[in-house]
Write a protein that holds these residues in place. Structure first.
Motif, PDB file in Angstrom:
ATOM      1  N   LEU A 283       3.590  52.365  -0.578  1.00 15.91           N
ATOM      2  CA  LEU A 283       3.799  53.778  -0.301  1.00 15.91           C
ATOM      3  C   LEU A 283       5.299  54.009  -0.192  1.00 15.91           C
ATOM      4  N   PRO A 284       5.818  54.814  -1.086  1.00 14.95           N
ATOM      5  CA  PRO A 284       7.283  54.979  -1.056  1.00 14.95           C
ATOM      6  C   PRO A 284       7.688  55.925   0.060  1.00 14.95           C
ATOM      7  N   SER A 285       8.983  56.025   0.269  1.00 14.95           N
ATOM      8  CA  SER A 285       9.447  56.953   1.292  1.00 14.95           C
ATOM      9  C   SER A 285       9.906  58.257   0.663  1.00 14.95           C
ATOM     10  N   TRP A 286       9.454  58.501  -0.561  1.00 21.55           N
ATOM     11  CA  TRP A 286       9.634  59.795  -1.196  1.00 21.55           C
ATOM     12  C   TRP A 286      11.087  60.243  -1.290  1.00 21.55           C
ATOM     13  N   GLN A 287      11.907  59.377  -1.850  1.00 19.06           N
ATOM     14  CA  GLN A 287      13.308  59.741  -2.011  1.00 19.06           C
ATOM     15  C   GLN A 287      13.492  60.496  -3.327  1.00 19.06           C
ATOM     16  N   TRP A 288      13.086  61.745  -3.360  1.00 21.23           N
ATOM     17  CA  TRP A 288      13.233  62.515  -4.583  1.00 21.23           C
ATOM     18  C   TRP A 288      14.696  62.643  -4.979  1.00 21.23           C
ATOM     19  N   SER A 289      15.565  62.443  -4.021  1.00 23.84           N
ATOM     20  CA  SER A 289      16.992  62.574  -4.331  1.00 23.84           C
ATOM     21  C   SER A 289      17.461  61.546  -5.344  1.00 23.84           C
ATOM     22  N   ASN A 290      16.702  60.481  -5.509  1.00 26.93           N
ATOM     23  CA  ASN A 290      17.097  59.489  -6.507  1.00 26.93           C
ATOM     24  C   ASN A 290      17.233  60.117  -7.884  1.00 26.93           C
ATOM     25  N   TYR A 291      16.338  61.057  -8.169  1.00 23.88           N
ATOM     26  CA  TYR A 291      16.372  61.666  -9.496  1.00 23.88           C
ATOM     27  C   TYR A 291      17.633  62.482  -9.712  1.00 23.88           C
ATOM     28  N   SER A 292      18.040  63.210  -8.700  1.00 25.77           N
ATOM     29  CA  SER A 292      19.273  63.971  -8.879  1.00 25.77           C
ATOM     30  C   SER A 292      20.475  63.042  -8.847  1.00 25.77           C
ATOM     31  N   GLN A 293      20.336  61.947  -8.115  1.00 23.17           N
ATOM     32  CA  GLN A 293      21.435  60.989  -8.038  1.00 23.17           C
ATOM     33  C   GLN A 293      21.736  60.384  -9.405  1.00 23.17           C
ATOM     34  N   VAL A 294      20.684  60.217 -10.207  1.00 18.13           N
ATOM     35  CA  VAL A 294      20.887  59.639 -11.536  1.00 18.13           C
ATOM     36  C   VAL A 294      21.851  60.508 -12.339  1.00 18.13           C
ATOM     37  N   PHE A 295      21.668  61.806 -12.249  1.00 21.95           N
ATOM     38  CA  PHE A 295      22.549  62.698 -12.998  1.00 21.95           C
ATOM     39  C   PHE A 295      23.974  62.590 -12.498  1.00 21.95           C
ATOM     40  N   HIS A 296      24.095  62.245 -11.225  1.00 25.36           N
ATOM     41  CA  HIS A 296      25.415  62.148 -10.641  1.00 25.36           C
ATOM     42  C   HIS A 296      26.109  60.849 -11.044  1.00 25.36           C
ATOM     43  N   ASP A 297      25.330  59.775 -11.122  1.00 25.02           N
ATOM     44  CA  ASP A 297      25.935  58.474 -11.363  1.00 25.02           C
ATOM     45  C   ASP A 297      26.121  58.145 -12.840  1.00 25.02           C
ATOM     46  N   THR A 298      25.437  58.854 -13.701  1.00 27.75           N
ATOM     47  CA  THR A 298      25.622  58.596 -15.126  1.00 27.75           C
ATOM     48  C   THR A 298      25.853  59.924 -15.830  1.00 27.75           C
ATOM     49  N   LYS A 299      26.309  59.853 -17.059  1.00 32.81           N
ATOM     50  CA  LYS A 299      26.486  61.089 -17.825  1.00 32.81           C
ATOM     51  C   LYS A 299      25.177  61.338 -18.565  1.00 32.81           C
ATOM     52  N   PHE A 300      24.140  61.575 -17.796  1.00 34.88           N
ATOM     53  CA  PHE A 300      22.796  61.590 -18.341  1.00 34.88           C
ATOM     54  C   PHE A 300      22.644  62.562 -19.497  1.00 34.88           C
ATOM     55  N   ALA A 301      23.052  63.798 -19.295  1.00 32.39           N
ATOM     56  CA  ALA A 301      22.824  64.816 -20.320  1.00 32.39           C
ATOM     57  C   ALA A 301      23.521  64.439 -21.623  1.00 32.39           C
ATOM     58  N   GLN A 302      24.769  64.036 -21.500  1.00 25.82           N
ATOM     59  CA  GLN A 302      25.545  63.675 -22.690  1.00 25.82           C
ATOM     60  C   GLN A 302      24.914  62.482 -23.393  1.00 25.82           C
ATOM     61  N   GLN A 303      24.510  61.501 -22.614  1.00 26.14           N
ATOM     62  CA  GLN A 303      23.949  60.294 -23.205  1.00 26.14           C
ATOM     63  C   GLN A 303      22.581  60.564 -23.812  1.00 26.14           C
ATOM     64  N   PHE A 304      21.863  61.495 -23.207  1.00 24.89           N
ATOM     65  CA  PHE A 304      20.582  61.906 -23.775  1.00 24.89           C
ATOM     66  C   PHE A 304      20.795  62.466 -25.170  1.00 24.89           C
ATOM     67  N   LEU A 305      21.781  63.332 -25.318  1.00 24.18           N
ATOM     68  CA  LEU A 305      22.074  63.896 -26.631  1.00 24.18           C
ATOM     69  C   LEU A 305      22.484  62.808 -27.608  1.00 24.18           C
ATOM     70  N   ASN A 306      23.269  61.856 -27.107  1.00 23.46           N
ATOM     71  CA  ASN A 306      23.665  60.760 -27.982  1.00 23.46           C
ATOM     72  C   ASN A 306      22.450  60.001 -28.494  1.00 23.46           C
ATOM     73  N   SER A 307      21.527  59.744 -27.591  1.00 24.89           N
ATOM     74  CA  SER A 307      20.315  59.032 -28.002  1.00 24.89           C
ATOM     75  C   SER A 307      19.578  59.829 -29.055  1.00 24.89           C
ATOM     76  N   VAL A 308      19.445  61.131 -28.808  1.00 24.14           N
ATOM     77  CA  VAL A 308      18.720  61.973 -29.746  1.00 24.14           C
ATOM     78  C   VAL A 308      19.388  61.936 -31.125  1.00 24.14           C
ATOM     79  N   LEU A 309      20.694  62.070 -31.113  1.00 20.77           N
ATOM     80  CA  LEU A 309      21.425  62.108 -32.383  1.00 20.77           C
ATOM     81  C   LEU A 309      21.284  60.790 -33.147  1.00 20.77           C
TER      82      LEU A 309
END
Lengths: 329, 420, 272
Positions: free
Chosen positions: C48-74
């Motif tokens: 049973l996790p401790s429901w750290q939904w903040s991890n998901y927003s943290q990912v965007f903070h720690d990586t250039k997620f959006a940019q890298q997503f576009l790179n993957s798509v391209l």
């Protein structure tokens, strides 16, 4: 493209939704047109032209590196260059490597386990075909999920399942009074443990291929045979399997290739300081060790050459044998 | 005025050359750095990136014409990528180096020697670190940080068993006694975890017994020295003789640091680098003490640490040297100390790191500097450590007895060392 | 198939158990992504996790997620389009056209699959470097434009298509390429889609090659960007799991969209 295996292995693993169609594969025995006619030459020209773009790329990026590798296998090539011709020395040291017999056996064992997973995929695909479309779609997605699951997550959960003290598998076994072994740290069991994970990760892929193939088999065959009194099992063996054989052939060729090239699962499931590691290495793992850990590139190249030759022979054999059991239509 | 024009002209030329490609084929080598230069700096730990960025920015502030471009590669793939790049001439200008690879890279002439550069000063660093990064009398790496090993212990378990916490005066016998008292199979708790890990366990026990893994001249194996064997025996005994440690298989299924973090073992000799893991572990009340002394009262730990090195084929040797000098300066090391992730190599700055996590006696790691021995390396360390580890795994797994195994290791090691 | 009034529940039971086994690691990934790092390393594991939904927003903070997503798509789009084009042409030629050396060339092509992929790493790196394409999109996609596997797959597919349509078109006077383009390709759509899906999967998950070729984190695809979250001694697994879960969503959607096409298409052409 299992969650665990490397790209080329992955590329080799799955086959397409190339459902075997009916209709014989065209192979005219005698060609009615006169030899070297204009039509002939035109066909030749088109043939070469259409394979040209692919081959141009393959030669530059794949075939030439293979040639280079073959050359390096005859040299003592350090990590940063400085090669010296040593003839067959790398090959002889590979052949006399005390780790080789065990590694070869592990490789064969693993590949056989993977091949044994093919019937399982067929059975599951057949079962999936029996339920209604909505459920079938749902199941298909669920069986597809391993393909997109992160390899680290896959490794983590399987390691937990296999854990000697806290793992689920041993817990379930203890309920029926069996004392489960250390699956990933006892080299009598590691190859089986890895094999199971290998089957698991390719199940989804293979099922997709087979499901499409099964969909292709016309109902009339089944209906006709039921009228004749054939039961489901009988139908499976006399209708389903033969008509599915092109897909089975494809999957088995690629499974052999993938199985013989496996090494990253050893890294992921076993880890580095593992008493079972010495007895669980595969041939491709020896290659990886020489190439990237001890830096003996010449030896690694020799291993790669040997592995490739073995695969060529096995694949050619499979192509030869397909005439016996594969029905194109 | 004139100098500004020169800088602008240089900037224009370099900008043209640098567009599109990375550090591949552009000319301009060996010239004095007149225009703006971009150096690539290869690192492998995401946790330290902010600190490295801060250092790079500070350097840029004082050297406006040099920009540092940090390239992060995860540790697992760092060496694969570096090897590929170095073999092709495109490795970063400055990058992190470890003790296990320094022999390979320096020996194969992939690095520039630092000790003959103007202004070279390695006095602020521990001698053992300087020694590890020196080959044939030339020092190739500027020490960056260091790691030693300490005895981590679980306070709750100690309290429950009524055993006194380890101190700096402990000996092997104290550890054995405590482990036996703390071992509680009924509760699923072991007294100590004693894996066949070399940096954390075996190299240290061998040294404490008066032996060594390799001779200081890197020419011969020390494994067949009876004192080394005694050190290995001590570690192995926890499993085979006293039965107070999980078996090798158990420690493979579940890593010893995980076992310690989950409160399943009362003691574990581990490096300072796992401190963040223990800090983050839920419900763990732990602390750390220096390693115990061997039977002759000898205290020892291996010291390991990273260094910054310069790629031999860099196009900007002068700028790279200036950056590496800065990396070895007090300011840069203070930045490292602030983040609390590593112990900076610069003498006297460890206090900041110690203060970062007051609940642990982190000073234990610093105090052991006096007993620190350079990490065992040679020109191609991986060539003998790989089979060595395999054989140790066999011994620890009970498939090979210690005497035979040790002879095997020594023979293999000597065979490899002879090739160097 | 088997349209009798048989009870299907045993089938469902088997399939459901299998499905549970298939999905378990993914669920584990989901649970881990909602824990703290301390929870992930503890033994026995917490379910049973401790429901750290903040991890998901943290990912965007720690990586250039959006940019890298576009790179993957391209990167994926380019590779898939090129492969579909080159491989279908070559596959058709191998399956249907006759020319000297055809079988030998086919075997030569297959040989590419039989070499461990790490053999290609250094030579391809040096090729790309000599072309001056290190750290560029072109450099990343170039070797992946050509696939022996895709060709093999499509060849099998073409070989099982009926002759009649082709011969009819030939009698009508259509040239070879015309037949290929206007007749065979449409017939092969299900196979092309399947091959496309698999190629997309491979390209999306590709890690080692882009990692070695690309240096700037703004040019990295998602796989490489996420791998940067691994620390030297401590990896924040929750973040890593969250990030890769997000990265896998497009693949799942793609599969959902494509699988209907595949099975539909094949079923349609199957009935004669």
């Amino acid at each position: 493209m299992s969650a665990i295996e490397s790209p080329s292995v992955a590329a080799g693993k799955a086959a397409a939704g190339a459902g075997p169609k009916r209709g014989p594969a065209p192979r005219p025995v005698a060609d009615r047109r006169p030899r070297f006619s204009k039509a002939h030459l035109k066909e030749w020209a088109w043939g070469y032209a259409m394979i040209a773009p692919l081959f141009a790329g393959l030669v530059i990026f794949y075939l030439w590196p293979i040639v280079q590798s073959a050359y390096f296998s005859f040299t003592s090539w350090g990590v940063f260059g400085g090669q010296q011709w040593v003839g067959f020395q790398n090959y002889s040291s590979f052949m006399s490597d005390p780790q080789l017999p065990r590694a070869a056996w592990n490789t064969v064992k693993y590949s056989l386990i993977i091949l044994a997973g093919i019937p399982l995929s067929i059975v599951f695909a057949a079962l999936m075909n029996q339920v209604s479309g909505k459920y079938a779609s749902l199941y298909r997605v669920l069986y597809f999920i391993p393909v997109v699951t992160m390899p680290a997550a896959v490794a983590m959960i399987w390691r937990w399942l296999y854990n000697g003290d806290y793992g689920l598998i041993n817990y379930l076994l203890s309920l029926v009074g069996i004392h489960g072994p250390h699956w990933v740290s006892d080299d009598r069991y590691t190859v089986w443990a890895m094999g199971l994970v290998g089957i698991w990760s390719s199940l989804g892929y293979n099922m997709i291929i087979f499901a499409a193939g099964l969909k292709n088999i016309p109902r009339q065959y089944y209906e006709a045979s039921s009228l004749d009194g054939a039961g489901r099992i009988r139908q499976f063996f006399s209708i389903t399997l033969p008509l599915l054989s092109p897909s089975i052939f494809f999957v088995s060729v690629l499974s052999v290739i993938g199985g013989l090239q496996m090494f990253d699962m050893v890294l992921m499931m076993l880890g580095k300081t593992n008493p079972a590691l010495a007895g669980s290495k595969t041939i491709a793992y020896l290659f990886y060790e020489d190439a990237f850990v001890t830096g003996n590139q010449g030896l690694a190249a020799a291993i790669a050459v040997v592995l490739t030759l073995v695969l060529l022979v096995l694949t050619a054999l499979q192509f030869r044998l397909q005439k016996r059991w594969v029905h194109y239509g | 005025m004139f100098r500004k024009a020169l800088v602008l002209a240089g900037a224009g030329a370099l900008a043209l050359a640098a567009t599109g490609c990375s550090s591949s084929k552009s000319a301009s080598s060996g010239q004095a750095e007149s225009g703006p230069v971009t150096l690539t700096y290869g690192i492998w730990d995401t946790k330290q990136k902010p600190a490295m960025q801060e250092i790079a920015d500070a350097f840029h502030a004082s050297h406006p014409n040099i920009t540092i471009n940090i390239q992060l590669t995860p540790n697992a793939d760092y060496w694969t990528k570096l090897q590929t790049a170095a073999a092709s001439g495109t490795a970063p200008d400055v990058f992190w180096m470890s003790t296990t690879r320094i022999g390979l890279y320096a020996g194969q002439k992939q690095l520039l020697s630092l000790s003959d550069k103007p202004g070279f000063d390695n006095s602020p660093f521990p001698k053992s670190l300087n020694d590890v990064y020196t080959l044939d009398g030339k020092q190739y790496g500027m020490p960056k940080d260091f790691d030693t090993v300490g005895l981590w212990y679980n306070k709750k378990l100690f309290d429950a068993a009524g055993v006194k916490y380890p101190t700096a005066t402990w000996t092997w016998q104290d550890v054995i006694d405590a482990a036996q008292k703390l071992n509680d199979p009924g509760k699923g708790v072991w007294g100590i975890a004693s894996p066949d890990w070399t940096q954390e366990n075996l190299y240290n026990t061998m040294l404490q017994a008066g032996g060594q893994a390799i001779t200081p001249d890197h020419k011969k194996s020390g494994f067949d020295d009876p004192k080394s064997i005694a050190g290995l025996q001590y570690a192995l005994d926890f499993i085979t003789k006293y039965h107070v440690s999980p078996t090798a298989q158990q420690m493979t299924d579940t890593q010893p640091d995980q076992l310690f973090a989950s409160g399943k073992v009362a003691m574990f000799a581990d490096g300072d680098y796992d401190m963040p893991e223990y800090k983050a572990a839920t419900g763990l009340e732990a602390d750390v003490a220096p390693l115990p002394a061997g039977p002759d009262g000898k205290k020892a730990t291996v010291i390991n640490g990273l260094a910054n090195v310069i790629y031999a084929k860099t196009k900007h040797a002068q700028a790279a040297w200036e950056f590496v000098q800065y990396l070895g300066s007090k300011e840069a090391n203070e930045v490292q100390a602030k983040t609390g992730t590593v112990i900076p190599a610069y003498n006297g700055l460890s206090a900041t790191w110690v203060a970062s996590t007051p609940q642990y006696h982190l000073q234990s790691f610093i105090d052991q500097l006096n007993d620190a021995v350079p990490y065992p390396v040679s020109k191609n360390t991986a060539a003998w450590t790989t089979p060595m580890q395999t054989t140790l795994d066999q011994i620890w797994g009970g498939k090979l007895d210690l005497q035979t195994g040790v002879k095997q290791i020594a023979d293999q090691m000597n065979a490899e060392l002879a090739k160097e | 198939m088997g349209s009798g009034r048989q009870r299907l529940w045993p089938v469902h039971v088997i399939l459901a158990i299998g499905a549970a086994a298939m999905v378990a690691p993914f669920l584990w990934q989901l649970i881990t992504s909602l824990q703290t790092t301390g929870e992930t390393t503890s033994v026995p594991p917490h379910f049973l996790p401790s429901w750290q939904w903040s991890n998901y927003s943290q990912v965007f903070h720690d990586t250039k997620f959006a940019q890298q997503f576009l790179n993957s798509v391209l990167q994926t789009a380019v590779r898939v389009l090129a492969q579909v084009l080159f491989c279908s042409m070559a596959a058709y030629a191998f399956a249907r056209l006759r020319f000297p050396g055809r079988n030998a060339l086919f075997l030569l092509m297959l040989a590419v699959l039989m070499v461990p992929s790490q053999v290609y790493l250094l030579p391809q790196y040096q090729l790309v470097q000599n072309m001056g394409l290190l750290n560029t999109l072109a450099g990343v996609v170039l070797p992946g434009l050509f696939s022996a596997f895709g060709t093999f797959m499509l060849r099998q597919f073409f070989m099982s298509l009926p002759n009649e349509v082709e011969e009819a078109a030939r009698l009508d006077g259509a040239g070879t390429f015309r037949i290929f383009w206007s007749v065979m390709l449409p017939l092969a759509k299900p196979g092309l889609i399947s091959m496309g899906v698999l190629t997309v999967l491979w390209s999306w998950n590709d890690l080692l090659w882009p990692l070695v070729v690309v240096n700037d984190d703004s040019k990295m695809p998602l796989t490489v960007g996420l791998s940067m979250l691994q620390g030297e001694h401590l990896t924040e697994y929750p973040l890593l799991m969250a990030g890769s879960l997000l990265a896998s969503l497009p693949m799942i959607l793609l599969f959902l969209a494509a699988q209907r096409r595949i099975t539909e298409g094949i079923a349609l052409t199957g009935t004669k």
